[in-house]
Motif scaffolding. Structure first.
Motif, PDB file in Angstrom:
ATOM      1  N   VAL A  89       0.853  -1.194   0.000  1.00 21.04           N
ATOM      2  CA  VAL A  89       0.000   0.000   0.000  1.00 21.04           C
ATOM      3  C   VAL A  89       0.890   1.245   0.000  1.00 21.04           C
ATOM      4  N   GLU A  90       1.993   1.181   0.775  1.00 22.97           N
ATOM      5  CA  GLU A  90       2.918   2.315   0.841  1.00 22.97           C
ATOM      6  C   GLU A  90       3.530   2.592  -0.531  1.00 22.97           C
ATOM      7  N   VAL A  91       3.910   1.510  -1.240  1.00 26.90           N
ATOM      8  CA  VAL A  91       4.531   1.676  -2.565  1.00 26.90           C
ATOM      9  C   VAL A  91       3.535   2.310  -3.537  1.00 26.90           C
ATOM     10  N   VAL A  92       2.292   1.805  -3.510  1.00 23.02           N
ATOM     11  CA  VAL A  92       1.265   2.353  -4.416  1.00 23.02           C
ATOM     12  C   VAL A  92       1.017   3.824  -4.078  1.00 23.02           C
ATOM     13  N   THR A  93       0.948   4.144  -2.768  1.00 28.92           N
ATOM     14  CA  THR A  93       0.722   5.531  -2.344  1.00 28.92           C
ATOM     15  C   THR A  93       1.858   6.426  -2.844  1.00 28.92           C
ATOM     16  N   LEU A  94       3.087   5.884  -2.734  1.00 30.55           N
ATOM     17  CA  LEU A  94       4.266   6.644  -3.164  1.00 30.55           C
ATOM     18  C   LEU A  94       4.212   6.932  -4.667  1.00 30.55           C
ATOM     19  N   PHE A  95       3.839   5.902  -5.442  1.00 31.73           N
ATOM     20  CA  PHE A  95       3.716   6.069  -6.898  1.00 31.73           C
ATOM     21  C   PHE A  95       2.656   7.120  -7.223  1.00 31.73           C
ATOM     22  N   CYS A  96       1.537   7.028  -6.505  1.00 29.79           N
ATOM     23  CA  CYS A  96       0.441   7.984  -6.751  1.00 29.79           C
ATOM     24  C   CYS A  96       0.916   9.399  -6.444  1.00 29.79           C
ATOM     25  N   ARG A  97       1.718   9.516  -5.364  1.00 31.38           N
ATOM     26  CA  ARG A  97       2.195  10.842  -4.960  1.00 31.38           C
ATOM     27  C   ARG A  97       3.154  11.406  -6.010  1.00 31.38           C
ATOM     28  N   VAL A  98       4.002  10.518  -6.577  1.00 32.52           N
ATOM     29  CA  VAL A  98       4.995  10.979  -7.556  1.00 32.52           C
ATOM     30  C   VAL A  98       4.333  11.318  -8.889  1.00 32.52           C
ATOM     31  N   TRP A  99       3.464  10.435  -9.376  1.00 37.99           N
ATOM     32  CA  TRP A  99       2.882  10.642 -10.701  1.00 37.99           C
ATOM     33  C   TRP A  99       1.486  11.271 -10.683  1.00 37.99           C
ATOM     34  N   GLY A 100       0.909  11.301  -9.480  1.00 41.19           N
ATOM     35  CA  GLY A 100      -0.412  11.915  -9.380  1.00 41.19           C
ATOM     36  C   GLY A 100      -0.270  13.380  -9.102  1.00 41.19           C
ATOM     37  N   GLY A 151     -10.988  -7.994  10.860  1.00 37.01           N
ATOM     38  CA  GLY A 151     -12.139  -7.322  11.470  1.00 37.01           C
ATOM     39  C   GLY A 151     -11.955  -7.143  12.960  1.00 37.01           C
ATOM     40  N   MET A 152     -11.241  -8.088  13.569  1.00 35.66           N
ATOM     41  CA  MET A 152     -11.047  -8.042  15.017  1.00 35.66           C
ATOM     42  C   MET A 152      -9.969  -7.029  15.397  1.00 35.66           C
ATOM     43  N   SER A 153      -8.833  -7.072  14.646  1.00 36.92           N
ATOM     44  CA  SER A 153      -7.677  -6.277  15.071  1.00 36.92           C
ATOM     45  C   SER A 153      -7.665  -4.858  14.505  1.00 36.92           C
ATOM     46  N   SER A 154      -8.498  -4.589  13.491  1.00 35.89           N
ATOM     47  CA  SER A 154      -8.420  -3.262  12.872  1.00 35.89           C
ATOM     48  C   SER A 154      -9.207  -2.211  13.643  1.00 35.89           C
ATOM     49  N   ASN A 202      -5.131  -1.117   5.656  1.00 43.51           N
ATOM     50  CA  ASN A 202      -5.882  -0.782   4.445  1.00 43.51           C
ATOM     51  C   ASN A 202      -6.921  -1.864   4.131  1.00 43.51           C
ATOM     52  N   TYR A 203      -8.195  -1.470   4.188  1.00 42.53           N
ATOM     53  CA  TYR A 203      -9.294  -2.423   4.000  1.00 42.53           C
ATOM     54  C   TYR A 203      -9.324  -2.955   2.563  1.00 42.53           C
ATOM     55  N   ALA A 204      -9.080  -2.056   1.586  1.00 45.17           N
ATOM     56  CA  ALA A 204      -9.130  -2.459   0.174  1.00 45.17           C
ATOM     57  C   ALA A 204      -8.078  -3.536  -0.118  1.00 45.17           C
ATOM     58  N   PHE A 205      -6.873  -3.378   0.469  1.00 46.90           N
ATOM     59  CA  PHE A 205      -5.818  -4.372   0.244  1.00 46.90           C
ATOM     60  C   PHE A 205      -6.256  -5.730   0.772  1.00 46.90           C
ATOM     61  N   MET A 206      -6.846  -5.730   1.967  1.00 45.64           N
ATOM     62  CA  MET A 206      -7.262  -7.004   2.565  1.00 45.64           C
ATOM     63  C   MET A 206      -8.362  -7.668   1.752  1.00 45.64           C
ATOM     64  N   LYS A 207      -9.274  -6.834   1.226  1.00 45.65           N
ATOM     65  CA  LYS A 207     -10.349  -7.403   0.387  1.00 45.65           C
ATOM     66  C   LYS A 207      -9.737  -8.036  -0.860  1.00 45.65           C
ATOM     67  N   LEU A 208      -8.791  -7.305  -1.465  1.00 45.73           N
ATOM     68  CA  LEU A 208      -8.144  -7.795  -2.693  1.00 45.73           C
ATOM     69  C   LEU A 208      -7.380  -9.094  -2.424  1.00 45.73           C
ATOM     70  N   LEU A 209      -6.664  -9.128  -1.292  1.00 41.99           N
ATOM     71  CA  LEU A 209      -5.883 -10.327  -0.943  1.00 41.99           C
ATOM     72  C   LEU A 209      -6.813 -11.537  -0.796  1.00 41.99           C
ATOM     73  N   ASN A 210      -7.937 -11.327  -0.110  1.00 46.30           N
ATOM     74  CA  ASN A 210      -8.882 -12.429   0.079  1.00 46.30           C
ATOM     75  C   ASN A 210      -9.507 -12.853  -1.253  1.00 46.30           C
ATOM     76  N   VAL A 211      -9.780 -11.881  -2.110  1.00 46.20           N
ATOM     77  CA  VAL A 211     -10.343 -12.220  -3.424  1.00 46.20           C
ATOM     78  C   VAL A 211      -9.341 -13.070  -4.212  1.00 46.20           C
ATOM     79  N   VAL A 212      -8.054 -12.692  -4.146  1.00 43.19           N
ATOM     80  CA  VAL A 212      -7.020 -13.459  -4.868  1.00 43.19           C
ATOM     81  C   VAL A 212      -6.964 -14.892  -4.338  1.00 43.19           C
ATOM     82  N   PHE A 213      -6.966 -15.041  -3.008  1.00 44.16           N
ATOM     83  CA  PHE A 213      -6.883 -16.396  -2.441  1.00 44.16           C
ATOM     84  C   PHE A 213      -8.131 -17.216  -2.763  1.00 44.16           C
TER      85      PHE A 213
END
Lengths: 191, 167
Positions: free
Chosen positions: A179-190, B51-54, B132-143
């Motif tokens: 997430v940090e890497v994506v945020t960094l990319f967005c910051r640089v190119w966004g 959901g528990m730890s966030s 990041n909630y979106a990352f966790m959703k994406l990870l679960n979707v991939v698995f």
């Protein structure tokens, strides 16, 4: 070997702050963080890798696969320990914290590449016997590095910035490297 | 319990078990359902760690809800789709009995859930270290997608044998 060599290099990394004050704590902590980085990542990835091997019909080869996977860890740890004296020299002769972090990053990259080379040598025999191992080897690389990068991110700091107070983990440790890497990319190119 | 693990091992090791009538006859519906319930619940627990730890205060309810939702997702989907699948496969000439067809599909779901459960430790680790909630959703979707594709792979392997049982 993984524990001893990993802990040795970890202690050298952590010695950058010196031994005054909380310096010994950082040294001790880094000595546990490096083997933990190897082992916990390995243990987290192992169940899924085992299931995928069984599904691919490679269950009987799994002891050999395990040996190959562990050879990566052990060689990487030995190479790191061998780089230890050079890293120690860098620690005592360099005041720039950023350089030391970069130096250790390079050492880890070299050790990982050599470990990977050794693992691939063992895997080549397995691939010769059954080409399905090639696919599984690639799966392992993706899975292992995906988890290892996040594990390294969570376990920071390994070196310990001498200008900051001693930290077990970074206050922002519970973040995500990707997430940090994506945020960094967005910051640089966004915007 | 030992019998259940042996069944999981057989399903993973020899996926032809879900496509051989003889092997299907040896399996019990109850055992397959228990495997799906246990391993699905296990993945649900790992998934619920986020959901528990966030939250600011530890909240166990998301974990409990994911624990029953994952097996329910698989079993209820099967329950809804099975009657039409059985009717169509019979109309197309499959000679597999009602029970054998049910066991074959439960076996495929069991393979999917086993793969999913094996990703559990990785999901739990990312859950405790990611905000990041979106990352966790994406990870679960991939698995889920990987486990689903491997399950579909088992189904595709089983199809020719379904076909050989056709009139």
């Amino acid at each position: 070997m993984i524990v001893v060599c990993g802990a040795l290099y970890g202690a050298i990394m952590g010695s950058y702050r010196g031994l005054d004050g909380d310096g010994w704590k950082q040294m001790l902590l880094s000595a546990t963080k490096v083997p933990a980085l190897f082992f916990v990542t390995f243990l987290l990835c192992l169940p899924s890798y085992f299931v995928l091997n069984v599904l691919a019909g490679l269950r009987d080869d799994f002891p050999k696969v395990l040996r190959a996977l562990l050879s990566f860890q052990s060689l990487a740890a030995v190479v790191l320990a061998a780089f230890g004296p050079i890293s120690w020299l860098m620690n005592v002769s360099t005041a720039n914290y950023g350089f030391i972090v970069l130096w250790n990053g390079v050492m880890f990259a070299v050790a990982s590449l050599l470990g990977q080379w050794r693992m691939h040598r063992l895997y080549r025999l397995l691939i010769a016997a059954n080409p399905r191992h090639r696919v599984l080897w690639r799966v392992w690389m993706v899975l292992y590095w995906f988890v290892a990068i996040q594990m390294a991110w969570v376990l920071r700091p390994f070196v310990g910035d001498p200008t900051k107070p001693f930290q077990l983990l970074r206050p922002e440790a519970w973040g995500n490297a990707y997430v940090e890497v994506v945020t960094l990319f967005c910051r640089v190119w966004g915007r | 319990m030992k019998e259940l693990w042996r069944l999981v091992d057989v399903l993973l090791r020899d996926r032809e078990t879900v496509s051989s009538e003889e092997a299907l006859g040896r399996m019990r519906v109850a055992s397959l359902v228990i495997i799906i319930l246990l391993l699905g619940a296990m993945y649900g627990i790992f998934m619920g760690v986020y959901g528990m730890s966030s939250r600011e205060v530890l909240e166990y309810r998301p974990m409990v809800s994911s624990m029953w939702k994952v097996p329910a997702l698989f079993l209820l989907t099967l329950l809804i789709c099975f009657p039409s699948l059985y009717v169509f496969s019979t109309l197309l000439g499959s000679r597999l009995s009602f029970l054998a067809t049910l066991k074959a599909l439960l076996g495929i779901v069991a393979i999917t859930v086993t793969v999913l459960a094996s990703f559990g430790p990785i999901v739990a680790f990312f859950s405790v270290s990611t905000e990041n909630y979106a990352f966790m959703k994406l990870l679960n979707v991939v698995f889920f997608a990987v486990a689903g594709l491997l399950g579909v792979g088992a189904l595709l392997m089983a199809l020719p044998v379904f076909g050989s049982n056709c009139r």
